[in-house]
Structures are given as structure tokens and as C-alpha cells.
Motif scaffolding. Structure first.
Motif, PDB file in Angstrom:
ATOM      1  N   ILE A 148      -3.876  -5.954   2.982  1.00 60.46           N
ATOM      2  CA  ILE A 148      -3.305  -6.763   1.891  1.00 60.46           C
ATOM      3  C   ILE A 148      -1.941  -7.399   2.196  1.00 60.46           C
ATOM      4  O   ILE A 148      -1.840  -8.694   2.204  1.00 60.46           O
ATOM      5  CB  ILE A 148      -3.029  -5.629   0.579  1.00 60.46           C
ATOM      6  N   GLY A 149      -1.026  -6.603   2.790  1.00 59.81           N
ATOM      7  CA  GLY A 149       0.270  -7.474   3.258  1.00 59.81           C
ATOM      8  C   GLY A 149       1.103  -6.247   3.933  1.00 59.81           C
ATOM      9  O   GLY A 149       0.652  -5.388   4.164  1.00 59.81           O
ATOM     10  N   TYR A 160       3.714   3.185  12.643  1.00 57.29           N
ATOM     11  CA  TYR A 160       4.624   2.902  11.620  1.00 57.29           C
ATOM     12  C   TYR A 160       3.933   1.912  10.649  1.00 57.29           C
ATOM     13  O   TYR A 160       3.428   0.917  10.787  1.00 57.29           O
ATOM     14  CB  TYR A 160       6.094   2.513  11.920  1.00 57.29           C
ATOM     15  N   ASN A 161       3.622   2.519   9.257  1.00 54.54           N
ATOM     16  CA  ASN A 161       2.797   2.032   8.386  1.00 54.54           C
ATOM     17  C   ASN A 161       3.534   1.422   7.167  1.00 54.54           C
ATOM     18  O   ASN A 161       3.904   2.227   6.653  1.00 54.54           O
ATOM     19  CB  ASN A 161       1.573   3.002   7.962  1.00 54.54           C
ATOM     20  N   SER A 166      -1.503   0.819   2.316  1.00 52.95           N
ATOM     21  CA  SER A 166      -1.048   2.301   2.216  1.00 52.95           C
ATOM     22  C   SER A 166       0.119   2.906   1.268  1.00 52.95           C
ATOM     23  O   SER A 166       0.018   3.815   0.759  1.00 52.95           O
ATOM     24  CB  SER A 166      -0.015   2.537   3.749  1.00 52.95           C
ATOM     25  N   LYS A 167       0.885   1.837   0.878  1.00 50.27           N
ATOM     26  CA  LYS A 167       1.795   1.965  -0.158  1.00 50.27           C
ATOM     27  C   LYS A 167       1.100   2.273  -1.597  1.00 50.27           C
ATOM     28  O   LYS A 167       1.439   3.241  -2.448  1.00 50.27           O
ATOM     29  CB  LYS A 167       2.840   0.856  -0.582  1.00 50.27           C
ATOM     30  N   LEU A 168      -0.073   1.502  -1.949  1.00 47.05           N
ATOM     31  CA  LEU A 168      -0.918   1.587  -3.187  1.00 47.05           C
ATOM     32  C   LEU A 168      -1.487   2.967  -2.986  1.00 47.05           C
ATOM     33  O   LEU A 168      -1.523   3.729  -3.911  1.00 47.05           O
ATOM     34  CB  LEU A 168      -1.947   0.519  -3.102  1.00 47.05           C
ATOM     35  N   ARG A 173      -2.187   8.521  -4.936  1.00 47.33           N
ATOM     36  CA  ARG A 173      -2.097   9.867  -4.609  1.00 47.33           C
ATOM     37  C   ARG A 173      -0.941  10.665  -5.692  1.00 47.33           C
ATOM     38  O   ARG A 173      -1.365  11.784  -6.286  1.00 47.33           O
ATOM     39  CB  ARG A 173      -1.520  10.310  -3.205  1.00 47.33           C
ATOM     40  N   GLU A 174       0.016  10.109  -5.688  1.00 49.84           N
ATOM     41  CA  GLU A 174       1.041  10.582  -6.644  1.00 49.84           C
ATOM     42  C   GLU A 174       0.797  10.530  -8.101  1.00 49.84           C
ATOM     43  O   GLU A 174       0.951  11.589  -8.868  1.00 49.84           O
ATOM     44  CB  GLU A 174       2.589   9.642  -6.721  1.00 49.84           C
TER      45      GLU A 174
END
Length: 177
Positions: A148-149, A160-161, A166-168, A173-174
Motif C-alpha cells: 500500500i505505502g 525494518y517494516n 504492516s501498520k494496518l 491485531r490490536e
């Protein structure tokens, strides 16, 4: 691509010969050209790996396509002709580039981005790499729209991601907890 032990042995031998003759840089350029030619031309790849095409036809075609290569590269073509192993030429060239970089203290950073890398992002990535590596770095950009970006940086065994994907998934998960 799977590296055969034979490809690694050929690459080491050619690198040794090229370093002895002081020609390792020029041979590295040949190997880069070979990799680029084979990866950008499925026809060339099929031609080299085809069991139907005679080995002498392959050798003369390679001599034609790569007419201005170094003597070490030409001797590699001759050796592959004698041993009937043209199908591993791409692997040998990739392996040579890797060994050449290693011997010169150069590390390859694979940077995966959603779009082709911009000079600004390349500067940020090089700054990030400087935090954990003191080697000379060359950047290899892999374009993968699914992230995505942002970017994913892999240098050796470190990753390093900083991708949006990965943020989404982190947020997902949270929320599921």
C-alpha cells in the motif's frame, strides 16, 4: 531462483581469475549485463535452457549477443560450452555479482515499495541503513503494490517494516484483542 552448487563454484572461479588479472570490476559489469539480458528476455532464458537447441548454437549466439565482454567472461562461455551447462549462466552471473559485492564490502539493501523508489525515499532509506550498518550499500528496489505505502527494508538478515500494510495488520491485531 535456486543457486546450484555448480553455479557458486563457477562464480568463485571466475571471480578469482578476474581478481588475479585485475579485471574483476569489468567482469562484474559483464555479469550484470548478462543478468539484465536474461531477466528482461524470456526468449533468451528459454533459448539457454532449451534441451532442443544445440550447444554450439547457444555458444555462438552468446558470443554474438555479448560480443564486447571481457576475456574472463568469454572463457566462462567456453567452459559452459565444454561442460554443456549454459542453463546455469544466469545463476553464475547473479552469484558472481554477490561475491564481488561481498569481497568489496558492499551490502545490498532490498527496499520493497508500493511504487518505484523516489530520490527522497532513497535518502531516508540510506539514513536508516546507516543506523545499523557501516558497509557501503547498494539499493535494490522491489515494487509490490500490496504493501500500500511506506517501505520494507531488508539488509542481510535484518528487516525494518515501515509499510502501511504492516501498520494496518498491527491495528487489526490490536482491535481483535
Amino acid at each position: 531462483m535456486i543457486m546450484s552448487r555448480a553455479a557458486i563454484r563457477y562464480a568463485k572461479a571466475i571471480l578469482d581469475i578476474a581478481q588475479t588479472s585485475g579485471n574483476a570490476d569489468a567482469v562484474n559489469n559483464d555479469m550484470t549485463s548478462i543478468v539484465n539480458a536474461i531477466t528482461s528476455s524470456p526468449e533468451l532464458k528459454d533459448f539457454l535452457t532449451s534441451p532442443v537447441i544445440r550447444i554450439d548454437v547457444k555458444k555462438s549466439a552468446l558470443s554474438e549477443v555479448f560480443s564486447n565482454v571481457q576475456k574472463e567472461t568469454n572463457s566462462l562461455f567456453h567452459l559452459l560450452f565444454e561442460n554443456k551447462r549454459f542453463e546455469i549462466l544466469e545463476s553464475i552471473a547473479i552469484q558472481y555479482n554477490r561475491l564481488f559485492d561481498e569481497s568489496n564490502g558492499i551490502e545490498v539493501a532490498k527496499v520493497t515499495t508500493a511504487f518505484p523508489i523516489t530520490p527522497e525515499l532513497e535518502t531516508k532509506v540510506l539514513a536508516k541503513i546507516a543506523e545499523f550498518s557501516n558497509k557501503k550499500i547498494t539499493i535494490e528496489n522491489i515494487v509490490d503494490p500490496s504493501i500500500i505505502g511506506g517501505f520494507i527494508l531488508r539488509v542481510g538478515d535484518k528487516q525494518y517494516n515501515a509499510s502501511v500494510a504492516s501498520k494496518l495488520s498491527e491495528l487489526k491485531r490490536e482491535f481483535s484483542n
